[in-house]
Motif scaffolding. Structure first.
Motif, PDB file in Angstrom:
ATOM      1  N   GLU A   1      37.254  17.346   3.342  1.00  0.00           N
ATOM      2  CA  GLU A   1      37.332  15.892   3.459  1.00  0.00           C
ATOM      3  C   GLU A   1      36.573  15.263   2.299  1.00  0.00           C
ATOM      4  O   GLU A   1      35.604  15.821   1.815  1.00  0.00           O
ATOM      5  CB  GLU A   1      36.699  15.481   4.790  1.00  0.00           C
ATOM      6  N   PRO A   2      37.009  14.077   1.836  1.00  0.00           N
ATOM      7  CA  PRO A   2      36.306  13.427   0.738  1.00  0.00           C
ATOM      8  C   PRO A   2      34.839  13.157   1.085  1.00  0.00           C
ATOM      9  O   PRO A   2      34.489  13.028   2.253  1.00  0.00           O
ATOM     10  CB  PRO A   2      37.056  12.104   0.554  1.00  0.00           C
ATOM     11  N   ALA A   3      34.012  13.069   0.059  1.00  0.00           N
ATOM     12  CA  ALA A   3      32.589  12.805   0.255  1.00  0.00           C
ATOM     13  C   ALA A   3      32.404  11.484   0.986  1.00  0.00           C
ATOM     14  O   ALA A   3      33.166  10.550   0.798  1.00  0.00           O
ATOM     15  CB  ALA A   3      31.877  12.770  -1.092  1.00  0.00           C
TER      16      ALA A   3
ATOM     17  N   GLU B   1      24.899  22.391  -4.386  1.00  0.00           N
ATOM     18  CA  GLU B   1      26.170  22.971  -3.945  1.00  0.00           C
ATOM     19  C   GLU B   1      26.097  23.414  -2.485  1.00  0.00           C
ATOM     20  O   GLU B   1      27.059  23.263  -1.734  1.00  0.00           O
ATOM     21  CB  GLU B   1      26.582  24.140  -4.847  1.00  0.00           C
ATOM     22  N   MET B   2      24.949  23.953  -2.087  1.00  0.00           N
ATOM     23  CA  MET B   2      24.775  24.372  -0.687  1.00  0.00           C
ATOM     24  C   MET B   2      24.836  23.160   0.241  1.00  0.00           C
ATOM     25  O   MET B   2      25.469  23.209   1.304  1.00  0.00           O
ATOM     26  CB  MET B   2      23.447  25.120  -0.516  1.00  0.00           C
ATOM     27  N   ILE B   3      24.196  22.073  -0.149  1.00  0.00           N
ATOM     28  CA  ILE B   3      24.206  20.857   0.664  1.00  0.00           C
ATOM     29  C   ILE B   3      25.624  20.306   0.772  1.00  0.00           C
ATOM     30  O   ILE B   3      26.078  19.934   1.866  1.00  0.00           O
ATOM     31  CB  ILE B   3      23.238  19.806   0.081  1.00  0.00           C
ATOM     32  N   LEU B   4      26.339  20.265  -0.349  1.00  0.00           N
ATOM     33  CA  LEU B   4      27.715  19.765  -0.320  1.00  0.00           C
ATOM     34  C   LEU B   4      28.605  20.650   0.549  1.00  0.00           C
ATOM     35  O   LEU B   4      29.454  20.152   1.298  1.00  0.00           O
ATOM     36  CB  LEU B   4      28.267  19.665  -1.745  1.00  0.00           C
TER      37      LEU B   4
ATOM     38  N   ALA C   1      31.515  21.445   5.696  1.00  0.00           N
ATOM     39  CA  ALA C   1      31.668  22.214   6.936  1.00  0.00           C
ATOM     40  C   ALA C   1      31.397  21.326   8.151  1.00  0.00           C
ATOM     41  O   ALA C   1      32.109  21.396   9.151  1.00  0.00           O
ATOM     42  CB  ALA C   1      30.726  23.417   6.931  1.00  0.00           C
ATOM     43  N   ASP C   2      30.394  20.476   8.050  1.00  0.00           N
ATOM     44  CA  ASP C   2      30.053  19.578   9.149  1.00  0.00           C
ATOM     45  C   ASP C   2      31.189  18.596   9.420  1.00  0.00           C
ATOM     46  O   ASP C   2      31.558  18.357  10.567  1.00  0.00           O
ATOM     47  CB  ASP C   2      28.757  18.833   8.812  1.00  0.00           C
ATOM     48  N   ARG C   3      31.775  18.038   8.351  1.00  0.00           N
ATOM     49  CA  ARG C   3      32.896  17.114   8.527  1.00  0.00           C
ATOM     50  C   ARG C   3      34.104  17.835   9.109  1.00  0.00           C
ATOM     51  O   ARG C   3      34.800  17.294   9.954  1.00  0.00           O
ATOM     52  CB  ARG C   3      33.252  16.445   7.205  1.00  0.00           C
ATOM     53  N   SER C   4      34.359  19.052   8.667  1.00  0.00           N
ATOM     54  CA  SER C   4      35.493  19.822   9.199  1.00  0.00           C
ATOM     55  C   SER C   4      35.314  20.081  10.686  1.00  0.00           C
ATOM     56  O   SER C   4      36.253  19.956  11.466  1.00  0.00           O
ATOM     57  CB  SER C   4      35.634  21.153   8.462  1.00  0.00           C
ATOM     58  N   THR C   5      34.100  20.429  11.078  1.00  0.00           N
ATOM     59  CA  THR C   5      33.811  20.669  12.491  1.00  0.00           C
ATOM     60  C   THR C   5      33.989  19.390  13.297  1.00  0.00           C
ATOM     61  O   THR C   5      34.596  19.406  14.369  1.00  0.00           O
ATOM     62  CB  THR C   5      32.368  21.195  12.663  1.00  0.00           C
ATOM     63  N   ALA C   6      33.493  18.282  12.772  1.00  0.00           N
ATOM     64  CA  ALA C   6      33.630  16.999  13.462  1.00  0.00           C
ATOM     65  C   ALA C   6      35.084  16.607  13.597  1.00  0.00           C
ATOM     66  O   ALA C   6      35.523  16.135  14.654  1.00  0.00           O
ATOM     67  CB  ALA C   6      32.855  15.911  12.726  1.00  0.00           C
TER      68      ALA C   6
END
Length: 159
Positions: free
Chosen positions: A7-9, A138-141, A146-151
């Motif tokens: 998903e976009p930032a 990069e880890m934070i992004l 991953a968080d947005r995908s889960t949501a």
């Protein structure tokens, strides 16, 4: 968007519509001391209650739905003051000025004030070498994607 696509930032683009910019402000810059609005009437009342100019709930509805995309300057000034953003956020700035970045940073600072991220963690980032900082970024992004995908998966029962 396909399932594997990130998903976009979660920042607002300078080319976003006025309605998108207002929604972003409501989601990311809502004053922490005020309960989030459940509807346009509550949003208009919160603005009036904060001592800003009155904006009718009809005007709020038109702005949020994109039915009005050229409001009075006074209306934009009232919104900018209420949300604590520069008027340039709505598109009246020098294109070279990073208004979107500034507003995103303000939203982050607001979250920090709420105790969601420890300040010493951000200070430690400054002390990292550029190479290590790039790895952490990069880890934070990746974690954010991953968080947005889960949501998104939780919002779609068919996923």
């Amino acid at each position: 968007m396909s399932q594997g696509e990130p998903e976009p930032a979660p920042r607002i683009s300078p080319s976003a519509s006025l309605a998108e910019k207002i929604e972003w402000l409501i989601q990311n810059m809502w004053p922490s001391e005020a309960p989030p609005p459940r509807n346009n009437v509550e949003l208009a009342a919160a603005i009036a209650g904060a001592g800003e100019e009155d904006i009718s709930s009809t005007t709020v509805w038109k702005l949020r739905t994109g039915r009005q995309d050229n409001p009075q300057f006074k209306t934009l000034t009232t919104l900018a003051t209420f949300f604590g953003v520069p008027i340039g956020y709505f598109g009246f700035a020098d294109e070279s000025a990073p208004i979107g970045e500034e507003v995103t940073l303000r939203a982050l600072r607001r979250e920090l004030g709420a105790g969601n991220t420890r300040r010493e963690v951000l200070r430690a980032l400054v002390d990292l070498s550029p190479r290590t900082r790039a790895v952490v970024e990069e880890m934070i992004l990746a974690a954010a994607r991953a968080d947005r995908s889960t949501a998104n998966a939780e919002e779609r029962p068919d996923a």
